[in-house]
Design an enzyme around this catalytic site. Structure first.
Site: not given
Ligand code: DAK
Length: 258
Positions: A65, A109, A112, A132
């Site tokens: 997400a 997400g 998921e 998360e």
């Molecule tokens: N959201 C927003 N931007 C993201 C992102 C994300 N999840 N993942 C990556 N980006 C963006 C980065 O901020 C970066 O943007 P700039 O800084 O260039 O503007 C760009 O994508 C490239 O990412 P990185 O520079 O970080 O690239 P790397 O190759 O170094 O790293 C990575 C890739 C995938 C390991 C890293 O980007 C990362 O850790 N990303 C976050 C992964 C994460 O934590 N995903 C889980 C998100 S939380 C709900 C519904 C849904 C959810 C919860 C509740 N309800 C209905 C209650 C879901 C929650 C989630 O999914």
């Protein structure tokens, strides 16, 4: 309809939906999920479409997400909006098969979303995770429930509690994905699988999808009864007569979805 965050192509009875927010690794924001729900609903309603393939980019299916969009929300916001529920329900309501073709990151997400699809074909570069916990939340689009059913409690707990990523090989071993192929062959493999499905009777395809999904929703006894009744019901179709006659006559069946 033209979308801002998706590229949709329909060819040979297959709708190929590509998530397209490259700058954010296809992070799922409200706009993307709204468009995706619309694209899937349209494909489901389109008689020319017999199977859907959902994919992302080489680097990311979807990295979760959109954390930036979520970061400023309050409890009242997410509770009132019922964040992402309508969109995911719309995708789940699709009666045609959806294959997730996953390359690169499928996190949070994104993982998921892949699990909401009917099966996952992964590139050898795929990485799955539910990180998360690192953001101070739990999964919110079914991760704690679906991943546990796919891979069992121990591995699901491990993934959710440590936030570690699982590579494609481990994901296949654990039963999360149906096949792993070299990254270069991913789309060929996914489109090939979709083509095979498109050649079947659309009636039988829907019956299979409903029957397998039933195993997630009910007891074994009720699921077995549902399957038997579905099997019985298909004897009322021309496609059952044709399918069996074609086997006996040693020829290819000509299904007419009747
Ligand atoms: N959201 C927003 N931007 C993201 C992102 C994300 N999840 N993942 C990556 N980006 C963006 C980065 O901020 C970066 O943007 P700039 O800084 O260039 O503007 C760009 O994508 C490239 O990412 P990185 O520079 O970080 O690239 P790397 O190759 O170094 O790293 C990575 C890739 C995938 C390991 C890293 O980007 C990362 O850790 N990303 C976050 C992964 C994460 O934590 N995903 C889980 C998100 S939380 C709900 C519904 C849904 C959810 C919860 C509740 N309800 C209905 C209650 C879901 C929650 C989630 O999914």
């Amino acid at each position: 309809m033209a979308y801002k965050t998706l590229i949709v192509e329909i060819e040979d009875h297959i709708a190929l939906i590509r998530l397209n927010r490259p700058d954010a690794l296809n992070a799922l924001n409200a706009e993307l999920l709204g468009e995706l729900a619309d694209a899937v609903t349209q494909a489901d309603a389109n008689d020319k479409v017999r199977c859907i393939v959902l994919t992302g980019s080489e680097k990311a299916f979807a990295a979760g997400a959109d954390i930036r969009e979520m970061s400023t929300k309050s409890f009242v916001d997410v509770f009132s909006e019922d964040l992402f529920t309508r969109e995911t329900e719309a995708i789940l309501a699709c009666r045609k098969p959806i294959i997730a073709a996953v390359s690169g990151y499928a996190l949070g997400g994104g993982c998921e979303l892949a699990m909401i699809c009917d099966f996952i074909i992964a590139a050898d570069t795929a990485k799955f995770g539910q990180p998360e916990i690192n953001l101070g939340v739990v999964a919110g689009i079914g991760g704690t429930q679906r991943l546990t059913r796919f891979v069992g409690k121990s591995k699901s707990m491990d993934m959710h509690l440590t936030g570690r990523f699982m590579d494609a090989e481990e994901a296949e071993r654990a039963g999360l994905v149906s096949r792993v192929v070299p990254a270069k062959k991913l789309m060929e493999e996914a489109m090939g699988a979709a083509q095979k499905i498109a050649e079947k009777s659309a009636l039988t395809v829907k019956a299979v999808k409903e029957s397998v999904n039933r195993s997630y929703e009910t007891t074994l006894r009720e699921g077995l009864l549902f399957e038997r009744r579905m099997f019985n019901a298909l004897f009322a179709t021309e496609d059952q007569t044709e399918g069996m006659a074609a086997f006996v006559e040693k020829r290819e069946p000509q299904f007419r979805d009747k």
